[in-house]
Design an enzyme around this catalytic site. Structure first.
Site, short mmCIF file in Angstrom:
data_model
loop_
_atom_site.label_atom_id
_atom_site.label_comp_id
_atom_site.label_asym_id
_atom_site.label_seq_id
_atom_site.Cartn_x
_atom_site.Cartn_y
_atom_site.Cartn_z
N THR A 221 0.84 -1.20 0.00
CA THR A 221 0.00 0.00 0.00
C THR A 221 0.88 1.25 0.00
OG1 THR A 221 -1.74 -1.15 1.16
CG2 THR A 221 -1.63 1.21 1.53
N GLY A 251 -10.28 -3.12 3.51
CA GLY A 251 -9.37 -3.00 4.65
C GLY A 251 -9.43 -1.61 5.29
N ASP A 252 -8.35 -1.24 5.92
CA ASP A 252 -8.30 0.02 6.68
C ASP A 252 -8.02 1.25 5.81
OD1 ASP A 252 -5.72 -1.13 6.20
OD2 ASP A 252 -4.88 0.43 7.48
N THR A 272 -0.13 1.23 6.95
CA THR A 272 -0.04 0.08 6.05
C THR A 272 0.13 -1.17 6.89
OG1 THR A 272 1.18 -1.00 4.28
CG2 THR A 272 2.46 0.45 5.71
N GLY A 273 -0.50 -2.24 6.45
CA GLY A 273 -0.39 -3.48 7.22
C GLY A 273 -1.68 -4.26 7.13
N GLY A 275 -5.05 -4.82 7.48
CA GLY A 275 -6.11 -3.83 7.67
C GLY A 275 -7.11 -4.12 8.76
N1 ASP Z 1 -3.73 -2.08 4.83
C1 ASP Z 1 -4.04 -2.67 3.56
C2 ASP Z 1 -5.28 -3.48 3.68
O1 ASP Z 1 -5.44 -4.17 4.66
C3 ASP Z 1 -2.95 -3.53 3.04
C4 ASP Z 1 -1.58 -2.90 3.05
O2 ASP Z 1 -1.31 -2.02 3.82
O3 ASP Z 1 -0.75 -3.30 2.23
O4 ASP Z 1 -6.06 -3.49 2.77
#
Ligand code: ASP
Length: 355
Positions: A221, A251-252, A272-273, A275
């Protein structure tokens, strides 16, 4: 003594002029004198995950470093020339959306159905206005559509076909879904599906079951947080979500308060992570809240929320954040996070691994 009198008058006049000048500088913060001294800053991320130096071919690392620097400089130039933090956030994210390296726009990951469904959000720290879109399939630059939602609608979040119809009405060019195809992401989906066939139960489990596989294919992301010369903060995030997502999973990243948050009184944050954890932990807003209600510094708040709260919840990922003074924080609990910033000294710094 006419001479002395004349001299006195001139002294009074000069003093008055200096005083007026000082007052103008205090009361009109946009004036040149103040702007020159006001700090600007920008911090960006290109995703967190199991990014290890030993698995990274040097050409790939070089490509990431170059693209991060290019994106960062686009935003920094806008800020340096007195542009708004919102413009810096949008334009910087567009550069990363147009690159196949990141899981946003062109390099977005594939869903279980073999489609690309994109999410994005943006927030203005001056007004607390925000815009977000989720699950769009034909929008080349989702961050720009999120900004249109913020500025041209009375809503905060639009989804799917409705978001695209709104975009079309506002002049957003829609692209054929083929535009988002990249071989690398397609192969990642096939790999994950093969693994799922070996462990069929995981298909109905939440994505956490598939997460700890030592690969960086789910994250990537992109996000930006910026401070402009006028003291305004803004943040934005754009993503393709998580590989193999299904059932319209969101996601988040497009959730204000989870993946994105900005408030001039505190800070601007992009996450990012994984979500689901960022939504449940209201991660981006929590950092702002620790500063607003608890008087924490940006460093303290960001560090606590990621390294303690998120980690204790079992979530993985990180944030980038900037406050009104231009302080920058970039905590993450994964092996690496693509990240870069420019602070007060105007020098770009790019980092990938823990260092
Ligand atoms: N946070 C994003 C999600 O969960 C994924 C990412 O950060 O790569 O959709």
């Amino acid at each position: 003594m006419p001479h002395k009198k004349f001299f006195h008058r001139r002294l009074i006049l000069v003093t008055l002029l200096i005083m007026i000048g000082v007052l103008v500088m205090i009361y009109f913060p946009g004036s040149e004198a103040q702007s020159a001294a006001a700090p600007v800053g920008i911090v960006i991320h290109g995703g967190a995950g199991t990014i290890l130096k030993k698995n990274m071919p040097p050409e790939k690392e070089k490509a990431y470093r170059e693209k991060l620097t290019e994106a960062l400089m686009v935003g920094y130039e806008i800020l340096r020339n007195g542009g708004s933090s919102l413009d810096a956030v949008e334009k910087t994210i567009r550069v990363m959306e147009d690159s196949p390296l990141f899981n946003a726009g062109k390099g977005a990951v594939f869903t279980n159905a073999g489609t690309n469904e994109l999410d994005a959000s943006i927030m203005d720290g001056r007004t607390l206005n925000a815009g977000a879109i989720a699950g769009v399939k034909h929008v080349k630059n989702p961050i720009s559509l999120a900004r249109l939602v913020m500025e041209k609608s009375r809503h905060v979040m639009l989804t799917g076909d409705g978001a695209e119809a709104f975009g079309k009405l506002n002049g957003v060019a829609l692209v054929d879904p083929k535009y988002f195809f990249t071989k690398r992401r397609w192969q990642q989906l096939q790999k994950l599906k093969a693994r799922q066939r070996e462990h069929p139960k995981s298909e109905i489990e939440p994505p956490v079951q598939l997460d700890h596989d030592g690969d960086d294919h789910k994250f990537g992301t992109v996000g930006v947080a910026a401070l402009d010369k006028h003291g305004n903060l803004a943040a934005g995030t754009s993503t393709g979500g998580m590989t193999n997502k299904r059932w319209g999973r969101v996601g988040d990243s497009p959730v204000i308060g989870a993946g994105t948050y900005a408030n001039n009184q505190t800070c601007a944050v992009s996450a990012t992570g994984h979500g689901e954890y960022f939504i449940r932990g209201a991660i981006a807003h929590d950092i702002s809240a620790m500063m607003a209600y608890g008087g924490a510094s940006l460093q303290e708040a960001a560090h606590h929320v990621i390294m303690e709260k998120l980690t204790e919840m079992g979530g993985t990922g990180g944030v980038i954040a900037i406050d009104q003074k231009g302080n920058i924080a970039m905590p993450f609990n994964t092996a690496g996070m693509y990240r870069a910033y420019i602070g007060g000294n105007g020098k770009p710094v790019v980092k990938i691994y823990k260092e």
